[in-house]
Design an enzyme around this catalytic site. Structure first.
Site, PDB file in Angstrom:
ATOM      1  CB  THR A  44      -0.932  -0.002   1.228  1.00 45.36           C
ATOM      2  OG1 THR A  44      -1.856  -1.075   1.087  1.00 45.36           O
ATOM      3  CG2 THR A  44      -1.703   1.298   1.357  1.00 45.36           C
ATOM      4  CE1 TYR A  58      -5.771   0.693   0.080  1.00 48.05           C
ATOM      5  CE2 TYR A  58      -3.975  -0.249  -1.195  1.00 48.05           C
ATOM      6  CZ  TYR A  58      -4.686  -0.158  -0.029  1.00 48.05           C
ATOM      7  OH  TYR A  58      -4.330  -0.922   1.055  1.00 48.05           O
ATOM      8  CB  THR A 124       0.448  -3.492   6.189  1.00 49.30           C
ATOM      9  OG1 THR A 124      -0.794  -3.691   5.496  1.00 49.30           O
ATOM     10  CG2 THR A 124       0.922  -2.062   6.020  1.00 49.30           C
ATOM     11  CG  ASP A 125      -2.136  -7.796   3.674  1.00 52.55           C
ATOM     12  OD1 ASP A 125      -2.828  -8.260   2.758  1.00 52.55           O
ATOM     13  OD2 ASP A 125      -2.427  -6.756   4.299  1.00 52.55           O
ATOM     14  CE  LYS A 197      -3.052  -4.831   7.937  1.00 49.61           C
ATOM     15  NZ  LYS A 197      -2.993  -5.010   6.459  1.00 49.61           N
ATOM     16  CD  GLU A 318      -6.331 -25.055  29.027  1.00 43.91           C
ATOM     17  OE1 GLU A 318      -6.203 -23.905  28.572  1.00 43.91           O
ATOM     18  OE2 GLU A 318      -7.338 -25.763  28.858  1.00 43.91           O
TER      19      GLU A 318
HETATM   20  N1  DAS Z   1      -2.210  -5.935   0.055  1.00 42.80           N
HETATM   21  C1  DAS Z   1      -1.537  -5.310   1.153  1.00 42.80           C
HETATM   22  C2  DAS Z   1      -0.076  -5.739   1.165  1.00 42.80           C
HETATM   23  O1  DAS Z   1       0.568  -5.597   0.128  1.00 42.80           O
HETATM   24  C3  DAS Z   1      -1.576  -3.842   1.067  1.00 42.80           C
HETATM   25  C4  DAS Z   1      -0.914  -3.230   2.267  1.00 42.80           C
HETATM   26  O2  DAS Z   1      -1.592  -3.167   3.293  1.00 42.80           O
HETATM   27  O3  DAS Z   1       0.262  -2.870   2.204  1.00 42.80           O
HETATM   28  O4  DAS Z   1       0.387  -6.171   2.226  1.00 42.80           O
END
Ligand code: DAS
Length: 361
Positions: A44, A58, A124-125, A197, A318
């Protein structure tokens, strides 16, 4: 008296005239700027939407690294910056091969005398997985900072520019040396080991269960804690000795689950399975016999927790880990436990060794 003044005055006057120059001469040269390389991989932070009102709609991985750098001219005040486009991929699509390619390029740059710090722009994923992987295998104390954004640069209140500015500020800062791989998001500096995340629609998306290491405000880093788990130079793993990563899969546990996914992953060639268990990493009774069988066949079983604000899985709490020869992931979430297990399997298949590695990293 008059003679004394006539004698002393000129030299005092001369001294006064000289002092400012002396002060100027003594002024330290402005510190030379650090050399920071930005490795761009997509995400992103390189995304673009059709309008400023679109913060969630986007296309990721569109903007090249030169444009990312040009979009934040203030970077030049922080460091001498240059960019390399390693990939242009949304991070949900990154593979082990991408991790190895990126890791090897980072190692080459870290070995270079004219590189002081490295920034990796990333989706970010799976940012938390890449950051942890590099934390385990990069043998350098130079700052390596992974950064992403929750909104594309085309959106109102886009967060990528400031996140990138913070990342370069940290990567060029000698105080960031020796702290392992870092992540700058939303003004915070996190350990690549701990951060995850936790939210997928806010700029305050990345959290560390045990807190950030510090903050960046107007390009200045403020540090409050140090990582204590092994990383980078103190790691027994080295990217330069890793040519491939064994297959490790994650089986998610939930109400009414059975052992189908564990068997399917084994069929697909998994060498270990991370059990993303409910609560304390618990294993449903319906799944235990299959795991016993897979363990007997040599597959390693790691119990992690699916809870997302910081699981904490302890041995024999457990679940009878000693009885079944299972490994526990300690405080690592399933996706991080998978990265550590895959890296560990490049050195050992022994469950006791793997458990040691989980306690130490
Ligand atoms: N699809 C997500 C990624 O490329 C977009 C983002 O959040 O950066 O990780």
């Amino acid at each position: 008296m008059k003679n004394l003044l006539q004698t002393v005055a000129p030299s005092v006057l001369a001294l006064c005239l000289l002092l400012p120059h002396a002060a100027q001469a003594a002024d330290p040269e402005p510190a030379a700027k650090a050399n920071v390389v930005i490795l761009a991989t997509g995400g992103t932070i390189a995304g673009a939407g059709a309008s400023a009102a679109q913060s969630a709609t986007y296309q990721a991985s569109k903007v090249p690294v030169e444009q990312l750098i040009a979009g934040v001219p203030e970077l030049a005040n922080l460091a001498n910056v240059r960019g390399e486009q390693v990939f242009q991929i949304a991070s949900e699509s990154l593979t082990s091969e991408h991790l190895l390619q990126l890791g090897k390029r980072v190692a080459e740059l870290a070995d270079s005398a004219d590189v002081d710090g490295i920034v990796i722009t990333h989706g970010t994923d799976t940012l938390e997985e890449t950051a942890y992987f590099l934390n385990l295998v990069e043998h350098t104390d130079k700052p390596i900072v992974v950064v992403g954004s929750m909104r594309p640069g085309t959106a109102m209140s886009a967060d990528g520019m400031l996140n990138l500015y913070d990342a370069v500020a940290v990567a060029g800062n000698k105080e960031a040396r020796g702290k392992g791989v870092l992540v700058t998001m939303n003004d915070e500096i996190h350990s690549g080991r701990d951060v995850s995340k936790m939210v997928n629609i806010k700029t305050e998306a990345f959290k560390s269960p045990w807190g950030p290491l510090g903050m960046v405000v107007e390009g200045k880093s403020y540090w409050f804690r140090q990582p204590v788990k092994r990383h980078t130079q103190n790691s027994e793993f080295d990217i330069r000795q890793i040519s491939s990563l064994p297959r490790v899969d994650i089986a998610y546990s939930y109400n009414n689950v059975d052992d189908s996914s564990y068997k399917a992953f084994t069929q697909a060639g998994a060498k270990a399975i991370i059990h993303a268990g409910t609560g304390n990493g618990s294993v449903p009774a319906a799944v235990v016999p299959a795991l016993q069988g897979l363990r007997k066949d040599g597959l390693l079983i790691v119990r992690s927790s699916r809870v997302n604000q910081g699981g904490f899985v302890l041995r024999n709490a457990e679940q009878p880990d000693d009885k079944y020869d299972w490994v526990v992931a300690h405080d690592l979430n399933p996706q991080k436990a998978r990265i550590l297990t895959a890296v560990a399997l490049t050195k050992t298949q022994d469950s006791k060794e793997l458990q040691r590695i989980f306690w130490e990293y």
